[in-house]
Write a protein that holds these residues in place. Sequence first.
Motif, short mmCIF file in Angstrom:
data_model
loop_
_atom_site.label_atom_id
_atom_site.label_comp_id
_atom_site.label_asym_id
_atom_site.label_seq_id
_atom_site.Cartn_x
_atom_site.Cartn_y
_atom_site.Cartn_z
N VAL A 26 55.34 76.21 75.42
CA VAL A 26 55.46 75.17 74.39
C VAL A 26 54.18 74.99 73.60
O VAL A 26 54.21 74.66 72.42
N THR A 27 53.02 75.24 74.25
CA THR A 27 51.75 75.17 73.52
C THR A 27 51.68 76.28 72.48
O THR A 27 51.30 76.06 71.32
N LEU A 28 52.04 77.50 72.87
CA LEU A 28 52.06 78.62 71.93
C LEU A 28 53.04 78.36 70.80
O LEU A 28 52.73 78.58 69.62
N TYR A 29 54.22 77.85 71.12
CA TYR A 29 55.23 77.55 70.12
C TYR A 29 54.70 76.51 69.12
O TYR A 29 54.87 76.65 67.91
N ALA A 30 54.05 75.47 69.62
CA ALA A 30 53.51 74.41 68.75
C ALA A 30 52.42 74.97 67.84
O ALA A 30 52.38 74.65 66.65
N ALA A 31 51.53 75.80 68.38
CA ALA A 31 50.46 76.39 67.57
C ALA A 31 51.05 77.29 66.49
O ALA A 31 50.65 77.23 65.32
N TRP A 32 52.02 78.10 66.87
CA TRP A 32 52.69 78.99 65.92
C TRP A 32 53.37 78.18 64.82
O TRP A 32 53.24 78.47 63.64
N ASN A 33 54.06 77.11 65.20
CA ASN A 33 54.74 76.27 64.23
C ASN A 33 53.74 75.57 63.31
O ASN A 33 53.97 75.46 62.10
N ASP A 34 52.62 75.11 63.86
CA ASP A 34 51.59 74.47 63.03
C ASP A 34 51.07 75.44 61.97
O ASP A 34 50.87 75.06 60.82
N PHE A 35 50.82 76.69 62.37
CA PHE A 35 50.36 77.69 61.40
C PHE A 35 51.38 77.86 60.27
O PHE A 35 51.02 77.93 59.10
N ILE A 36 52.65 77.93 60.62
CA ILE A 36 53.69 78.08 59.60
C ILE A 36 53.68 76.88 58.66
O ILE A 36 53.71 77.03 57.44
N LEU A 37 53.64 75.66 59.24
CA LEU A 37 53.65 74.45 58.42
C LEU A 37 52.42 74.37 57.51
O LEU A 37 52.50 73.81 56.41
N GLU A 38 51.30 74.89 57.97
CA GLU A 38 50.06 74.85 57.19
C GLU A 38 49.95 76.01 56.21
O GLU A 38 48.99 76.11 55.46
N GLY A 39 50.93 76.92 56.23
CA GLY A 39 50.90 78.06 55.33
C GLY A 39 49.88 79.12 55.73
O GLY A 39 49.49 79.95 54.91
N ARG A 40 49.48 79.10 56.99
CA ARG A 40 48.51 80.08 57.49
C ARG A 40 49.25 81.31 57.99
O ARG A 40 50.37 81.21 58.46
N PRO A 41 48.63 82.48 57.90
CA PRO A 41 49.30 83.69 58.39
C PRO A 41 49.48 83.65 59.90
O PRO A 41 48.61 83.18 60.63
N VAL A 42 50.62 84.15 60.35
CA VAL A 42 50.92 84.21 61.78
C VAL A 42 51.13 85.66 62.14
O VAL A 42 51.96 86.35 61.55
N THR A 43 50.38 86.14 63.13
CA THR A 43 50.52 87.51 63.59
C THR A 43 50.53 87.52 65.12
O THR A 43 50.25 86.50 65.75
N ASP A 44 50.86 88.67 65.68
CA ASP A 44 50.80 88.81 67.13
C ASP A 44 49.39 88.58 67.62
O ASP A 44 49.14 88.11 68.66
#
Length: 115
Positions: free
Chosen positions: A97-115
């Motif tokens: 859930v921590t990883l999911y929240a960080a990933w979701n925050d990046f998406i909401l902030e418009g930051r790139p998300v990669t592996d």
Amino acid sequence: MTEHTARLAAIQGDYLRDAAGPHDRQLMNMVEGEMQNREWYERIERETVGHAYHPLSQAGQHRMAYNSAWSAAERNTIEQVIELMREWDTDRCEMTVTLYAAWNDFILEGRPVTD
């Protein structure tokens, strides 16, 4: 994670970024208080780390409230998440859930998300 995945807008959690993952203590206090008031379950501290829930005299009666609170589609998504994580230990759940929240925050902030 389930609140977001199932789009449970009624919950409206206000999650802090805690060492053990996203957490809304006020929401949990309300839920745990209501479970105890209805004599469904009570929170008990474990001898090692964390807590568990002990069934009270009306344990199992929560199912009627659960079924009336959420639509069939919402319940289906909630139950899929539960089944996915059912056999996991607490550490794995918290990391996920921590990883999911960080990933979701990046998406909401418009930051790139990669592996």
